[in-house]
Design a protein around this motif. Sequence first.
Motif, short mmCIF file in Angstrom:
data_model
loop_
_atom_site.label_atom_id
_atom_site.label_comp_id
_atom_site.label_asym_id
_atom_site.label_seq_id
_atom_site.Cartn_x
_atom_site.Cartn_y
_atom_site.Cartn_z
N ASN A 25 0.58 -1.21 -0.12
CA ASN A 25 0.05 -0.09 0.06
C ASN A 25 0.70 1.68 0.34
N ILE A 26 1.88 1.37 0.45
CA ILE A 26 2.96 1.91 0.76
C ILE A 26 3.08 2.65 -0.78
N TRP A 27 4.15 1.48 -1.36
CA TRP A 27 4.44 1.48 -2.76
C TRP A 27 3.12 1.68 -3.59
N LEU A 28 2.05 1.99 -3.10
CA LEU A 28 1.02 2.14 -4.20
C LEU A 28 1.06 3.20 -4.16
N VAL A 29 1.23 3.92 -3.31
CA VAL A 29 1.45 6.07 -3.08
C VAL A 29 1.70 6.57 -4.79
N PHE A 30 3.35 5.68 -4.21
CA PHE A 30 4.26 5.66 -5.00
C PHE A 30 3.79 6.27 -6.52
N GLU A 31 3.32 4.52 -6.88
CA GLU A 31 2.51 4.54 -8.46
C GLU A 31 1.14 5.31 -8.61
N ALA A 32 1.20 6.37 -7.75
CA ALA A 32 -0.19 6.51 -7.88
C ALA A 32 0.26 7.76 -8.39
N PHE A 33 1.40 8.37 -7.82
CA PHE A 33 2.24 9.63 -8.33
C PHE A 33 2.90 9.29 -9.62
N ASN A 34 3.31 8.45 -10.49
CA ASN A 34 4.04 8.04 -11.28
C ASN A 34 3.10 7.81 -11.92
N PHE A 35 2.06 7.38 -11.92
CA PHE A 35 0.55 7.48 -12.81
C PHE A 35 0.46 8.70 -13.31
N ARG A 36 0.01 9.22 -12.93
CA ARG A 36 -0.40 11.02 -12.76
C ARG A 36 0.43 11.85 -12.85
N LEU A 37 1.88 11.25 -12.89
CA LEU A 37 2.58 12.72 -13.32
C LEU A 37 3.67 12.16 -14.75
N HIS A 38 3.17 10.73 -14.91
CA HIS A 38 3.34 9.60 -16.30
C HIS A 38 5.42 10.05 -15.89
N ASN A 39 5.62 9.51 -14.71
CA ASN A 39 6.75 9.63 -14.31
C ASN A 39 7.99 8.11 -14.91
N CYS A 40 6.98 7.42 -15.37
CA CYS A 40 7.99 6.60 -15.26
C CYS A 40 6.78 4.85 -15.59
N SER A 41 7.22 3.96 -16.48
CA SER A 41 6.49 3.01 -16.57
C SER A 41 7.24 1.71 -16.83
N TYR A 42 6.76 0.50 -17.02
CA TYR A 42 7.12 -1.09 -16.76
C TYR A 42 7.23 -1.73 -17.95
N LEU A 43 8.13 -2.22 -18.32
CA LEU A 43 9.02 -2.63 -20.03
C LEU A 43 8.82 -4.33 -19.24
N ASN A 44 8.18 -4.83 -20.19
CA ASN A 44 8.18 -6.87 -20.10
C ASN A 44 7.36 -6.67 -18.79
N VAL A 45 6.09 -6.11 -18.57
CA VAL A 45 5.55 -6.64 -17.96
C VAL A 45 4.38 -7.96 -18.69
N PRO A 46 4.16 -8.91 -18.15
CA PRO A 46 2.89 -10.04 -18.35
C PRO A 46 1.50 -9.49 -19.16
N PRO A 47 1.07 -9.35 -20.34
CA PRO A 47 -0.03 -8.80 -20.72
C PRO A 47 -1.33 -9.23 -20.05
N ASP A 48 -1.01 -10.18 -19.67
CA ASP A 48 -2.49 -10.86 -18.63
C ASP A 48 -2.40 -9.67 -17.29
N LEU A 49 -3.40 -9.18 -17.65
CA LEU A 49 -3.84 -8.22 -16.21
C LEU A 49 -3.92 -8.96 -14.82
#
Length: 142
Positions: free
Chosen positions: A80-104
Amino acid sequence: MGARAGRQLCWSIMILAAAVFLVAANGMLRQQEPFFSWFYCFAWWCYILFMESVLQLRGARSLLFSSPREFFLLLPVSLNIWLVFEAFNFRLHNCSYLNVPPDLTTRWASYAISFATVIPRIFTSDPEVLAHPNFTHIRAIA
């Protein structure tokens, strides 16, 4: 569990963690699944298990061995703590992940397993970092 059995368990975990890490690293370099997509999970969980065993063998406080309930309660907290950082990344378009599994479902499972390592890694690494002679001034401040 007796002292001898506890030491044997720690050594077994260390050997297993090192072996899994080597297999995962080899698989990742060869782009073999699941190691290629899930290497972060393999690497960090091997590190955490290895270092928790090292701490226990050295007589330092190992959260996994001394307070397993607290250790496992840290996992959702870490997520949950890390999801807060991910929310900022999502909002800022700060980073993305490569080679992630295609299945959600698989992708979110890998995120959860990965993000759960953040806080345990800090607790696992902190005693080792602070024990190093170059960090004497940090121990004095803390």
